[in-house]
Design a protein around this motif. Structure first.
Motif, PDB file in Angstrom:
ATOM      1  N   ARG A  19      14.778   4.655  -9.193  1.00  3.97           N
ATOM      2  CA  ARG A  19      14.218   5.706  -8.337  1.00  3.97           C
ATOM      3  C   ARG A  19      12.908   5.215  -7.724  1.00  3.97           C
ATOM      4  O   ARG A  19      12.124   4.528  -8.361  1.00  3.97           O
ATOM      5  CB  ARG A  19      13.974   6.967  -9.144  1.00  3.97           C
ATOM      6  CG  ARG A  19      15.275   7.570  -9.648  1.00  3.97           C
ATOM      7  CD  ARG A  19      15.062   8.820 -10.446  1.00  3.97           C
ATOM      8  NE  ARG A  19      14.305   9.794  -9.666  1.00  3.97           N
ATOM      9  CZ  ARG A  19      13.583  10.750 -10.196  1.00  3.97           C
ATOM     10  NH1 ARG A  19      13.502  10.877 -11.504  1.00  3.97           N
ATOM     11  NH2 ARG A  19      12.945  11.603  -9.432  1.00  3.97           N
ATOM     12  N   ALA A  20      12.679   5.598  -6.482  1.00  4.24           N
ATOM     13  CA  ALA A  20      11.473   5.161  -5.770  1.00  4.24           C
ATOM     14  C   ALA A  20      10.500   6.321  -5.610  1.00  4.24           C
ATOM     15  O   ALA A  20      10.889   7.469  -5.390  1.00  4.24           O
ATOM     16  CB  ALA A  20      11.842   4.609  -4.405  1.00  4.24           C
ATOM     17  N   LEU A  21       9.215   6.013  -5.721  1.00  4.20           N
ATOM     18  CA  LEU A  21       8.148   6.970  -5.494  1.00  4.20           C
ATOM     19  C   LEU A  21       7.318   6.446  -4.335  1.00  4.20           C
ATOM     20  O   LEU A  21       6.862   5.303  -4.360  1.00  4.20           O
ATOM     21  CB  LEU A  21       7.272   7.103  -6.752  1.00  4.20           C
ATOM     22  CG  LEU A  21       6.012   7.928  -6.619  1.00  4.20           C
ATOM     23  CD1 LEU A  21       6.376   9.394  -6.427  1.00  4.20           C
ATOM     24  CD2 LEU A  21       5.144   7.747  -7.851  1.00  4.20           C
ATOM     25  N   ARG A  22       7.157   7.248  -3.289  1.00  2.00           N
ATOM     26  CA  ARG A  22       6.417   6.821  -2.105  1.00  2.00           C
ATOM     27  C   ARG A  22       5.202   7.721  -1.919  1.00  2.00           C
ATOM     28  O   ARG A  22       5.325   8.943  -1.923  1.00  2.00           O
ATOM     29  CB  ARG A  22       7.315   6.888  -0.879  1.00  2.00           C
ATOM     30  CG  ARG A  22       6.665   6.310   0.356  1.00  2.00           C
ATOM     31  CD  ARG A  22       7.615   6.236   1.483  1.00  2.00           C
ATOM     32  NE  ARG A  22       8.670   5.271   1.133  1.00  2.00           N
ATOM     33  CZ  ARG A  22       9.646   4.943   1.922  1.00  2.00           C
ATOM     34  NH1 ARG A  22       9.765   5.505   3.097  1.00  2.00           N
ATOM     35  NH2 ARG A  22      10.549   4.070   1.553  1.00  2.00           N
ATOM     36  N   LEU A  23       4.029   7.111  -1.749  1.00  2.20           N
ATOM     37  CA  LEU A  23       2.785   7.835  -1.534  1.00  2.20           C
ATOM     38  C   LEU A  23       2.192   7.434  -0.195  1.00  2.20           C
ATOM     39  O   LEU A  23       2.126   6.246   0.129  1.00  2.20           O
ATOM     40  CB  LEU A  23       1.774   7.520  -2.643  1.00  2.20           C
ATOM     41  CG  LEU A  23       2.148   7.877  -4.059  1.00  2.20           C
ATOM     42  CD1 LEU A  23       1.124   7.297  -5.022  1.00  2.20           C
ATOM     43  CD2 LEU A  23       2.216   9.372  -4.214  1.00  2.20           C
TER      44      LEU A  23
END
Length: 86
Positions: A16-20
């Protein structure tokens, strides 16, 4: 031109990817008191190490000017981090 937006993407081990998205100008406004202390500490360091403060300021400006378009990718095993400066 100074950077306007920094994007940080972190891909976790499970895929899973987390983008900020971090806007630079509001962060600078919030951290401006610390920035002022950093500038003063830099001036003192320039005087201690006998470096021209104007030369150090010019070098810092050139570094900030070159940041837009920078991509930093770090990958180790199943974890990956991407930092993109726009």
């Amino acid at each position: 031109m100074i950077p306007q937006l920094v994007t940080v993407r972190h891909r976790r081990r499970n895929g899973r990817a987390l983008r900020l998205y971090v806007p630079v100008v509001p962060v600078l406004l919030v951290l401006s008191p610390l920035l002022l202390l950093g500038v003063l500490a830099g001036l003192v360091a320039c005087l201690v190490f006998r470096v021209s403060p104007m030369g150090a300021l010019r070098g810092t400006g050139r570094l900030l000017w070159a940041l837009p378009g920078t991509r930093i990718e770090i990958e180790q095993g199943r974890t990956a981090v991407l930092v993109s400066v726009r």
